[in-house]
Design an enzyme around this catalytic site. Structure first.
Site, PDB file in Angstrom:
ATOM      1  N   GLU A  28      -2.863  -7.564   5.154  1.00 53.92           N
ATOM      2  CA  GLU A  28      -2.354  -6.967   3.912  1.00 53.92           C
ATOM      3  C   GLU A  28      -1.469  -7.986   3.169  1.00 53.92           C
ATOM      4  OE1 GLU A  28      -2.357  -5.031   1.621  1.00 53.92           O
ATOM      5  OE2 GLU A  28      -0.305  -4.735   0.916  1.00 53.92           O
ATOM      6  N   LYS A  54      -5.365  -1.408 -12.165  1.00 51.88           N
ATOM      7  CA  LYS A  54      -4.611  -0.530 -11.265  1.00 51.88           C
ATOM      8  C   LYS A  54      -5.526   0.485 -10.596  1.00 51.88           C
ATOM      9  CE  LYS A  54      -0.859   0.757  -9.316  1.00 51.88           C
ATOM     10  NZ  LYS A  54      -0.551  -0.108  -8.162  1.00 51.88           N
ATOM     11  N   TRP A  66       7.808  13.699 -12.297  1.00 50.40           N
ATOM     12  CA  TRP A  66       6.715  13.246 -11.427  1.00 50.40           C
ATOM     13  C   TRP A  66       6.651  14.308 -10.337  1.00 50.40           C
ATOM     14  CZ3 TRP A  66       2.934   9.669 -11.030  1.00 50.40           C
ATOM     15  CH2 TRP A  66       2.419   9.388  -9.774  1.00 50.40           C
ATOM     16  N   GLU A 111      -3.687 -12.084  -4.528  1.00 52.66           N
ATOM     17  CA  GLU A 111      -3.883 -11.413  -5.805  1.00 52.66           C
ATOM     18  C   GLU A 111      -2.755 -11.678  -6.803  1.00 52.66           C
ATOM     19  OE1 GLU A 111      -4.303  -7.212  -5.235  1.00 52.66           O
ATOM     20  OE2 GLU A 111      -2.627  -7.104  -3.864  1.00 52.66           O
ATOM     21  N   ARG A 145       9.355   6.394 -14.225  1.00 55.74           N
ATOM     22  CA  ARG A 145       9.722   7.215 -13.060  1.00 55.74           C
ATOM     23  C   ARG A 145       8.841   8.454 -12.924  1.00 55.74           C
ATOM     24  NH1 ARG A 145      14.647   5.815 -11.237  1.00 55.74           N
ATOM     25  NH2 ARG A 145      14.839   7.779 -10.142  1.00 55.74           N
ATOM     26  N   ASN A 198      16.414  15.205 -10.022  1.00 57.26           N
ATOM     27  CA  ASN A 198      15.520  14.203  -9.439  1.00 57.26           C
ATOM     28  C   ASN A 198      15.808  14.190  -7.946  1.00 57.26           C
ATOM     29  OD1 ASN A 198      14.098  11.825  -8.802  1.00 57.26           O
ATOM     30  ND2 ASN A 198      15.885  10.568  -9.281  1.00 57.26           N
ATOM     31  N   GLY A 199      14.764  14.255  -7.120  1.00 60.09           N
ATOM     32  CA  GLY A 199      14.961  14.250  -5.668  1.00 60.09           C
ATOM     33  C   GLY A 199      14.219  15.410  -5.031  1.00 60.09           C
ATOM     34  N   LYS A 241      -1.786  -9.703  -0.648  1.00 63.86           N
ATOM     35  CA  LYS A 241      -0.708  -9.753  -1.655  1.00 63.86           C
ATOM     36  C   LYS A 241      -0.605 -11.169  -2.211  1.00 63.86           C
ATOM     37  CE  LYS A 241      -0.389  -6.438  -2.107  1.00 63.86           C
ATOM     38  NZ  LYS A 241      -0.801  -5.194  -1.596  1.00 63.86           N
ATOM     39  N   CYS A 277      11.687  11.316 -10.618  1.00 60.69           N
ATOM     40  CA  CYS A 277      11.752  11.820 -11.981  1.00 60.69           C
ATOM     41  C   CYS A 277      12.863  11.078 -12.711  1.00 60.69           C
ATOM     42  CB  CYS A 277      12.097  13.306 -11.999  1.00 60.69           C
ATOM     43  SG  CYS A 277      10.991  14.306 -11.013  1.00 60.69           S
ATOM     44  N   HIS A 296     -10.775 -20.238  17.815  1.00 58.37           N
ATOM     45  CA  HIS A 296     -12.234 -20.152  17.917  1.00 58.37           C
ATOM     46  C   HIS A 296     -12.921 -20.710  16.677  1.00 58.37           C
ATOM     47  CE1 HIS A 296     -11.976 -17.900  21.657  1.00 58.37           C
ATOM     48  NE2 HIS A 296     -10.955 -17.260  21.104  1.00 58.37           N
TER      49      HIS A 296
HETATM   50  C1  F6R Z   1      -3.890  -4.393  -3.820  1.00 55.92           C
HETATM   51  C2  F6R Z   1      -4.417  -3.294  -4.565  1.00 55.92           C
HETATM   52  C3  F6R Z   1      -5.848  -2.887  -4.393  1.00 55.92           C
HETATM   53  C4  F6R Z   1      -5.897  -1.381  -4.143  1.00 55.92           C
HETATM   54  C5  F6R Z   1      -7.348  -0.877  -4.074  1.00 55.92           C
HETATM   55  C6  F6R Z   1      -7.396   0.616  -3.775  1.00 55.92           C
HETATM   56  O1  F6R Z   1      -2.545  -4.622  -4.088  1.00 55.92           O
HETATM   57  O2  F6R Z   1      -3.697  -2.683  -5.301  1.00 55.92           O
HETATM   58  O3  F6R Z   1      -6.468  -3.591  -3.361  1.00 55.92           O
HETATM   59  O4  F6R Z   1      -5.234  -1.111  -2.943  1.00 55.92           O
HETATM   60  O5  F6R Z   1      -7.995  -1.115  -5.292  1.00 55.92           O
HETATM   61  O6  F6R Z   1      -6.735   1.338  -4.766  1.00 55.92           O
HETATM   62  P1  F6R Z   1      -6.215   2.802  -4.520  1.00 55.92           P
HETATM   63  O7  F6R Z   1      -5.134   2.747  -3.500  1.00 55.92           O
HETATM   64  O8  F6R Z   1      -5.729   3.271  -5.856  1.00 55.92           O
HETATM   65  O9  F6R Z   1      -7.396   3.601  -4.043  1.00 55.92           O
END
Ligand code: F6R
Length: 607
Positions: A476, A602, A75, A483, A27, A101-102, A480, A2, A499
């Site tokens: 993973e 997002k 939050w 993307e 936040r 906050n916390g 990163k 928060c 292989h």
């Molecule tokens: C990678 C990324 C995406 C999400 C995916 C699932 O950095 O952000 O691959 O992980 O679209 O999104 P959520 O977690 O919101 O279901």
């Protein structure tokens, strides 16, 4: 997470306080509120659900009078998104009000004790206990400072708090323990805030508070003291170098970097999640069959969980990408399906959950966004409490989910007798040591990782290789890299390389090797063999590895990112943090749009 802001001046502060919490909205922004004092008369408290601009309008913040006030943007962690749960909270006699906050971990005990003493609670929050506790201690000591400090002594958990009281209408009391808090020093006004974006348009002079300190702030001065001893702390005022735009990112050039740097706290938050909830998910793991699902990063989180369940619980769940779930997963009654999602809104993952429900499976989810569709869809829910993740690229939310799956795997392993309770407790202790290790990487390794990224950013093809639980970490990390930097990267088991893919090795392809600590001897040796195979073909290898006692004279790495010694249980997490920095710095070297990479969103709510 928060945001807190407070201001004491010679003129009305409400408008500036509203701006302050708007700047802290990164936040959290599910509800907000403000408390003001106009002379020594009663406190004015206005709060509601919604983002700051909306609540400001609804509650008429701009028209409120008062030369001193505190404000908050929330939050939600404890208690739903309701007006009653929004901050500030009032004591029974309405003479004290607080923002926080916390997480107060002993709030249940305190609440029960205070209720017994006659206090009435109006919210479900952990925060409200603080203000009642201060009121109670005031009855005992008849002094605000003594009451405040006595209450702080009784709190467990993490907090930054700001207190306003009619007993001392010209002062804000504030304190910090593992949640950020600083004082802004103006000409005839002073400020308190979670971060300087709250006041940077008024002053660039700040005093950073440390854990275990409290402060008393008035319009013409401030005093910082230690909670334990009451001793005055002399701390120089620092001149902030950031501008207002940067300040919204807390001084970081991008949200991605800021969110990477928030991970020590995010890990602490994930470790605070109630053990009872973890146990409930561990029970799901013991159903006929467990499926873990997510997509993109969260699929790799699921795969990460698969390895942890296998090693530490002796169960191998199915990890399935949620976009493929219906076509792969034979789910029926008696099965459990656990989804991972930052947003809680991803179409593919929701579809997998709906399919699981239609087949009568029991469902669970670990999500970051309270009130999201997934949070409302499943039978069992863990809200991971990682705070808003603004950058489109997921970093801190994914790390927290991995940690929660590791905790669930331990609980399941202990239930099944696969590991002893003592062993599980030892691993938990190792998890608690993670924030400090992550902090070391962020503070001491970021510069070197940046140098490597700048040297290697001309390379357009990368392999990210790992074995065992380092394999999902490599996948993973490759995602990163792809993307955020638009550089081609593939995550692959290092044993798989020989292989076929090894044919690609040349000076135009780099490999990153996720190396286990030496204690994992078999995995360590096998991983090094793959690196040797690449070196034998003159390929570039970047070893992400741990500092160790038994150093091999000759390691098959062209360059190494050497991380502090870490036990095998937490080693993959730590390597992921280093790899996040590698992707981030590669993308900055290539001048990419870090927080909003091309073609991404997002929250992907389409099929
Ligand atoms: C990678 C990324 C995406 C999400 C995916 C699932 O950095 O952000 O691959 O992980 O679209 O999104 P959520 O977690 O919101 O279901």
């Amino acid at each position: 997470m928060c945001g807190i802001a407070g201001m004491v001046a010679l003129d009305d502060v409400a408008g500036r306080l509203a701006d302050s919490i708007r700047n802290l909205e990164y936040r959290g922004y599910d509800s907000c509120g403000m408390a003001l004092l106009n002379g020594s008369r009663s406190l004015i408290v206005r709060k509601n659900i919604g983002p700051v601009a909306e609540v400001s309008e609804k509650e008429g913040f701009a028209g409120l009078r008062g030369h001193i006030g505190i404000a908050h943007t929330r939050w939600a962690t404890h208690g739903g998104v309701t007006q009653a749960n929004a901050h500030p909270h009032l004591s029974c006699d309405a003479r004290f009000t607080i923002t926080h906050n916390g997480i107060i971990s002993n709030h249940d005990t305190l609440r029960a004790r205070l209720a017994k003493a006659g206090h009435t609670f109006t919210s479900e929050t952990d925060t409200e206990v603080i203000v009642h506790l201060i009121e109670e201690r005031y009855k005992q000591f008849r002094g605000v400072e003594r009451a405040f400090v006595a209450a702080l002594h009784e709190l467990e958990g993490t907090y930054a708090v700001a207190l306003l009281t009619t007993y001392e209408p010209d002062r804000i009391y504030c304190a910090r323990s593992e949640s950020p808090l600083l004082i802004g020093v103006g000409d005839s006004a002073n400020f308190v805030a979670s971060d300087f974006s709250a006041f940077i348009s008024h002053t660039k002079r700040a005093v950073f508070m440390d854990d275990g300190e409290y402060a008393v702030v008035s319009h013409d001065g401030y005093a910082v003291k230690r909670v334990a001893t009451g001793e005055l702390v002399s701390r120089p005022v620092q001149e902030l170098k950031w501008d207002t735009e940067m300040a919204q990112k807390g001084g970081f050039p991008h949200y991605m970097l800021k969110e990477i740097f928030e991970q020590p706290q995010v890990v602490r938050n994930a470790l605070e999640i109630d053990a009872k909830l973890i146990e409930r998910f561990a029970a799901l793991a013991l159903e006929k069959r467990l499926f873990l699902t997510g997509v993109g990063t969260t699929y790799y989180v699921a795969q990460f969980g698969q390895y942890y369940f296998s090693e530490y619980a002796g169960i191998t769940p199915v990890a399935a990408s949620s976009d493929e779930f219906r076509f792969l997963a034979q789910v029926d009654e008696g099965c459990a399906v656990v989804a991972l999602s930052q947003s809680g809104e991803t179409y593919d993952t929701l579809a997998a959950l709906r399919y699981a429900k239609s087949r009568k499976a029991v469902t669970g989810a670990i999500v970051n966004v309270m009130g999201s569709t997934m949070a409302r869809t499943v039978d069992h829910l863990i809200l991971q409490g990682s705070g808003p993740e603004i950058c489109v690229i997921s970093t801190k939310a994914a790390l927290a989910q991995m940690l929660l799956l590791a905790r669930i795997a331990l609980a399941a392993g202990a239930r099944r007798g696969h590991i002893t309770k003592a062993k599980a407790a030892a691993y938990e202790k190792q998890m608690r040591e993670m924030p400090a290790i992550i902090e070391t990487i962020l503070n001491e390794k970021a510069g070197f990782i940046n140098t490597i990224a700048r040297q290697q950013c001309h390379i357009n093809h990368w392999l990210f290789l790992g074995r065992g639980k380092y394999y999902p970490a490599a996948r993973e990390s490759a995602l990163k890299m792809k993307e955020v930097s638009y550089v081609h990267a593939e995550g692959m088991p290092s044993g798989f390389l020989k292989h076929g893919t090894i044919a690609l090795i040349d000076e135009k392809l780099n490999s990153v090797i996720f190396t286990p600590p030496e204690e994992e001897k078999e995995l360590y040796d096998m991983t090094l063999s793959s690196a040797e195979e690449i070196r034998a073909r003159d390929g570039y290898t970047l070893g992400i590895r741990f500092d160790g006692a038994r150093k091999k004279a000759h390691l098959p790495f062209t360059d190494s990112i050497v991380l502090p010694r870490t036990p095998p249980f937490t080693a993959p997490f730590i390597e992921i943090v280093a790899a996040q920095l590698l992707s981030y710095y590669t993308a900055t070297a290539l001048n990419r749009n870090i927080d909003r990479p091309r073609a991404l969103a997002k929250s992907v709510t389409v099929a």
